[in-house]
Design a protein around this motif. Structure first.
Motif, PDB file in Angstrom:
ATOM      1  N   SER A  46      44.520  47.215  20.676  1.00 18.41           N
ATOM      2  CA  SER A  46      44.119  48.870  20.380  1.00 18.41           C
ATOM      3  C   SER A  46      44.356  49.617  21.296  1.00 18.41           C
ATOM      4  O   SER A  46      44.097  50.937  21.343  1.00 18.41           O
ATOM      5  N   GLY A  47      44.641  49.186  22.628  1.00 17.00           N
ATOM      6  CA  GLY A  47      44.866  50.403  23.930  1.00 17.00           C
ATOM      7  C   GLY A  47      46.244  51.094  24.069  1.00 17.00           C
ATOM      8  O   GLY A  47      46.819  50.725  23.137  1.00 17.00           O
ATOM      9  N   PRO A  48      46.283  51.853  24.844  1.00 19.40           N
ATOM     10  CA  PRO A  48      47.411  52.413  25.162  1.00 19.40           C
ATOM     11  C   PRO A  48      48.842  51.440  25.214  1.00 19.40           C
ATOM     12  O   PRO A  48      48.490  50.169  25.679  1.00 19.40           O
TER      13      PRO A  48
ATOM     14  N   MET B 172      45.043  48.060  39.186  1.00 21.41           N
ATOM     15  CA  MET B 172      45.452  46.720  38.961  1.00 21.41           C
ATOM     16  C   MET B 172      44.858  46.040  38.013  1.00 21.41           C
ATOM     17  O   MET B 172      45.126  45.306  37.025  1.00 21.41           O
ATOM     18  N   ASP B 173      43.258  46.369  38.159  1.00 23.53           N
ATOM     19  CA  ASP B 173      42.564  45.650  37.269  1.00 23.53           C
ATOM     20  C   ASP B 173      42.549  46.273  35.733  1.00 23.53           C
ATOM     21  O   ASP B 173      42.455  45.275  34.934  1.00 23.53           O
ATOM     22  N   TRP B 174      42.749  47.440  35.726  1.00 26.88           N
ATOM     23  CA  TRP B 174      42.782  47.950  34.497  1.00 26.88           C
ATOM     24  C   TRP B 174      43.988  47.470  33.826  1.00 26.88           C
ATOM     25  O   TRP B 174      44.280  47.100  32.621  1.00 26.88           O
ATOM     26  N   LEU B 175      45.086  47.448  34.271  1.00 28.24           N
ATOM     27  CA  LEU B 175      46.434  46.837  33.876  1.00 28.24           C
ATOM     28  C   LEU B 175      46.505  45.490  33.360  1.00 28.24           C
ATOM     29  O   LEU B 175      46.731  45.057  32.312  1.00 28.24           O
ATOM     30  N   CYS B 176      45.790  44.538  34.283  1.00 27.28           N
ATOM     31  CA  CYS B 176      45.528  43.231  34.122  1.00 27.28           C
ATOM     32  C   CYS B 176      44.770  42.987  32.881  1.00 27.28           C
ATOM     33  O   CYS B 176      45.061  42.125  31.918  1.00 27.28           O
ATOM     34  N   ARG B 177      43.752  43.735  32.790  1.00 29.45           N
ATOM     35  CA  ARG B 177      42.845  43.685  31.761  1.00 29.45           C
ATOM     36  C   ARG B 177      43.426  43.752  30.302  1.00 29.45           C
ATOM     37  O   ARG B 177      43.221  43.029  29.566  1.00 29.45           O
ATOM     38  N   HIS B 178      44.039  44.749  30.327  1.00 31.76           N
ATOM     39  CA  HIS B 178      44.727  45.375  29.154  1.00 31.76           C
ATOM     40  C   HIS B 178      45.996  44.614  28.814  1.00 31.76           C
ATOM     41  O   HIS B 178      46.348  44.189  27.581  1.00 31.76           O
ATOM     42  N   ILE B 179      46.823  44.059  29.831  1.00 31.11           N
ATOM     43  CA  ILE B 179      47.893  42.921  29.590  1.00 31.11           C
ATOM     44  C   ILE B 179      47.107  41.735  28.976  1.00 31.11           C
ATOM     45  O   ILE B 179      47.850  41.162  28.081  1.00 31.11           O
ATOM     46  N   GLN B 180      46.145  41.352  29.655  1.00 30.93           N
ATOM     47  CA  GLN B 180      45.398  40.085  28.894  1.00 30.93           C
ATOM     48  C   GLN B 180      44.949  40.214  27.447  1.00 30.93           C
ATOM     49  O   GLN B 180      45.191  39.284  26.782  1.00 30.93           O
TER      50      GLN B 180
ATOM     51  N   PHE C  73      56.452  42.966  38.488  1.00 31.99           N
ATOM     52  CA  PHE C  73      55.152  43.482  38.446  1.00 31.99           C
ATOM     53  C   PHE C  73      54.287  42.108  37.884  1.00 31.99           C
ATOM     54  O   PHE C  73      53.365  41.762  38.148  1.00 31.99           O
ATOM     55  N   MET C  74      55.047  41.539  36.758  1.00 30.82           N
ATOM     56  CA  MET C  74      54.260  40.291  36.116  1.00 30.82           C
ATOM     57  C   MET C  74      54.077  39.161  37.044  1.00 30.82           C
ATOM     58  O   MET C  74      53.321  38.400  36.930  1.00 30.82           O
ATOM     59  N   ALA C  75      55.196  38.901  37.788  1.00 31.02           N
ATOM     60  CA  ALA C  75      55.391  37.845  38.758  1.00 31.02           C
ATOM     61  C   ALA C  75      53.976  37.762  39.848  1.00 31.02           C
ATOM     62  O   ALA C  75      53.447  36.836  40.009  1.00 31.02           O
TER      63      ALA C  75
END
Length: 699
Positions: free
Chosen positions: A460-462, A440-448, A473-475
């Motif tokens: 520039s990430g995946p 979850m931390d990885w996804l939040c960091r990349h979404i941010q 998920f976003m909620a």
């Protein structure tokens, strides 16, 4: 001495059963004033002493009798009036009597002698005269029911005589038992030859001082009430802390259990136990409700002993998907008062699998598969949020499986290691607490990062477009990383970990409902954990049981007979709460319990805070010591408790109460029986169990 069978007694040997009420009675005096509401009786000191004293609120009997022939001659009027002593009254010649008393005391003092030694007999008799004002409670009169003589009662009188026709008597112990327990048997029960189930709830007690009652043999007169008065009706047990409320509740609960076992009619009882006193064998009582039997008592608590056959865990496994509806319900109750926009989105997140029948292609439909995966991604986010809040993942947990692009999975594995997730063809499975948080931390960091990207500084990430487009998920992500504008949801969850047990394997509501349907006594021990956890657990149970009752009612099924015992009711049934929130479970319970035949016993010391609609629909009242005139003024609105207000405030003896039951015709002052082990063994016998002893007790 005559024996009066029950509250509306059967025939006594005499042709007129009323004369039996005067057997053993002691004449106190006569009536010199009578109207429809009160009577003034005249007496003297010798008669009062011979009668064993005249306590305030004591019962008296007025009858038109022939002196010294009360038991073997017909009454001049075929009735006996029931009086209750209110206080002293003025004699018609009160000023003359007072003057004579003063003169007698002055002369006796000057001569250093007793007044009786200086007064003539006539004067001495005059200064000993006194009067009492009494309330007229009603009239006993004879009827015939099914060929038997029957004593009927009316709550008034239907004639007033100007002449001095009535003598007044203090009742014998046997008659006092009849009065205090009326009506132990009704006309309908006699006609149908039904014997009511009675419980000896205590004994008659008119005053805190008991010297004369003991001397007169009136200190242990039993008060019998019918158990059915408390079933499917509201009962108020009111009094200060240590006034005997819990003792009363335990006695009533044991009697209902015994009645249920004797009649083979299951009546479940649910007790919310805020202090843990119902769930244990305590030193005060030397016994406890849990001794009613392993098969009949279930105790739910936050720290259940796995080796105790009676105890069950109050908690649920938040990571068990079968508990998902309960988990969502608990979380929503936990954050119910939060109003931020991200909170509403969190509550609306679709994390449960959709119904395949709603799609043309069933579980093969592409739309169904897409919705199903979005729900799983939402569940993953919820489990990650729980992990961040401190909810421990069960050992051996099968994990959460959802779609994830291989390139994203590879990036997460590269950053956090192989223990983070298990990669499959287009799917990943996360099984550990660290894996949930790391993923979850990885996804939040990349979404941010993607949200902050610009043309000058592109992301520039995946590719995480599908995650950003996944609404559930976003909620939940907004609550996880604070991107929604706050951390209130996370903080609330951190304070609610007591709900979670990674070893729990069942949902609480179905278990409790099943126990109650069997007729078990269910104790919910709320003495562990925070008050918020206790409140939420109890509210969730009440709400669920009401929903089940409503479903049975709408389906025209027989109601599930149950009793709910609530301590500290002023916190739950308060007026402000009832007016503000009609959907509150306690407000619903108070309003809907009668419709669903759910009995409610509520105990409180703050009568004035309880919603008046609840008080107005309360059938049984047990009033112990209250120390506030605000509370007794509120109580004065119901029946004639106003008469007892001063004594309710003054008398602090535990268990000394004033009682009005559904069947009872008037208030009876009572010393509630102490809950003891004999009550437990009597109930065990009714359920076919052997007697048991408590530790250290020899039988």
């Amino acid at each position: 001495m005559a024996s009066f069978q029950g509250m509306a007694a059967q025939a006594v040997v005499e042709a007129n059963p009323l004369t039996g009420l005067l057997k053993g009675a002691r004449r106190l005096g006569g009536i010199y004033h009578l109207d429809y509401e009160r009577a003034v009786i005249i007496t003297d000191d010798l008669l009062k002493r011979d009668a064993g004293g005249v306590p305030r609120h004591g019962f008296l009997l007025a009858a038109a009798t022939a002196p010294n022939r009360e038991h073997d001659e017909p009454l001049d009027e075929d009735e006996i009036i029931l009086l209750r002593v209110r206080g002293v009254a003025q004699l018609p010649n009160q000023s003359e009597v007072v003057a004579t008393r003063m003169a007698a005391m002055r002369d006796a003092d000057l001569r250093d002698r007793k007044p009786s030694e200086i007064l003539d007999t006539l004067t001495e008799g005059q200064i000993q005269m006194s009067a009492f004002e009494c309330d007229v409670l009603g009239t006993f009169y004879p009827e015939s029911v099914a060929g038997q003589a029957f004593i009927q009662y009316g709550a008034d009188i239907d004639n007033v005589y100007a002449g001095a026709r009535y003598f007044v008597y203090t009742p014998s112990a046997e008659t006092l038992k009849f009065l205090a327990s009326y009506p132990q048997r009704t006309k309908d029960e006699i006609e149908r030859q039904i014997a009511p189930a009675l419980i000896e709830l205590g004994h008659v007690r008119f005053a805190a001082t008991r010297r004369r009652a003991v001397a007169a043999g009136l200190a242990a007169v039993p008060v019998n009430v019918r158990v059915t008065d408390f079933i499917a009706r509201k009962t108020a047990v009111l009094g200060m802390t240590r006034a005997g409320k819990s003792n009363t509740n335990k006695t009533i609960c044991t009697a209902i259990f015994e009645y249920s076992q004797t009649t083979k009619r299951p009546i479940g009882q649910l007790i919310f136990d805020p202090q843990g006193e119902y769930a244990s064998v305590n030193q005060q009582d030397k016994t406890g409700l849990r001794l009613l039997g392993e098969d009949w008592v279930r105790i739910y608590k936050l720290r259940a002993n796995p080796d105790d056959q009676q105890e069950r865990s109050l908690t649920i496994n938040f990571y068990d998907q079968s508990h998902l509806p309960a988990v969502r319900g608990l979380i929503e109750e936990c954050i119910g008062d939060l109003e931020a926009g991200y909170v509403h989105a969190f509550k609306a997140a679709e994390i449960e699998n959709p119904d395949a029948e709603d799609y043309p292609g069933g579980d093969k439909d592409s739309a169904y598969l897409g919705a199903s995966n979005r729900a799983r991604c939402g569940r993953f986010a919820l489990y990650a949020l729980l992990a961040k809040a401190g909810f421990k993942v069960p050992s051996g947990w099968s994990g959460i499986r959802f779609q994830m692009a291989g390139v994203v999975a590879d990036a997460i594995l590269k950053d956090y290691g192989s223990s983070t997730l298990i990669k499959e063809s287009g799917y990943v499975t996360v099984k550990t607490m660290d894996g949930l948080k790391s993923t979850m931390d990885w996804l939040c960091r990349h979404i941010q990062a993607a949200e902050k990207a610009t043309d000058r500084k592109p992301y520039s990430g995946p590719d995480i477009t599908k995650w950003r487009e996944c609404v559930p998920f976003m909620a939940i992500r907004a609550a996880y990383d604070g991107s929604g504008g706050g951390t209130a949801i996370l903080n609330r969850l951190k304070g609610s970990t007591d709900f979670h047990d990674p070893k729990a394997d069942a949902n609480l509501l179905p278990q409790v409902a099943s126990d109650l349907e069997r007729g078990m006594l269910v104790i919910v021990d709320l003495s562990y954990g925070s008050e918020r956890v206790a409140t939420m657990l109890s509210e969730r149970l009440v709400r669920g049981l009401l929903d089940l009752a409503n479903k049975r009612f709408r389906s025209n099924q027989d109601p599930m007979r149950m009793q709910i015992v609530v301590e500290e009711a002023h916190r739950l049934f308060d007026r402000e709460r009832a007016n503000k929130n009609e959907t509150d479970p306690w407000v619903r319970l108070a309003k809907e319990s009668a419709k669903y035949e759910i009995g409610v016993i509520y105990a409180t010391q703050e009568v004035s805070s309880v919603d008046r609609r609840i008080l107005s629909n309360t059938h049984n009242w047990v009033i112990a010591h209250l120390n506030s005139d605000q509370e007794t003024r509120e109580l004065a609105h119901y029946y004639d408790f106003a008469v007892f207000a001063d004594e309710i405030r003054r008398s602090e003896e535990p268990g000394f109460a004033r009682m009005k039951t559904f069947s009872g015709k008037y208030i009876v002052p009572i010393q509630i029986a102490k809950f003891d082990h004999d009550m437990i063994n009597g109930a065990r016998k009714a359920s076919g169990q052997a007697e048991i002893t408590v530790p250290g007790q020899v039988r």
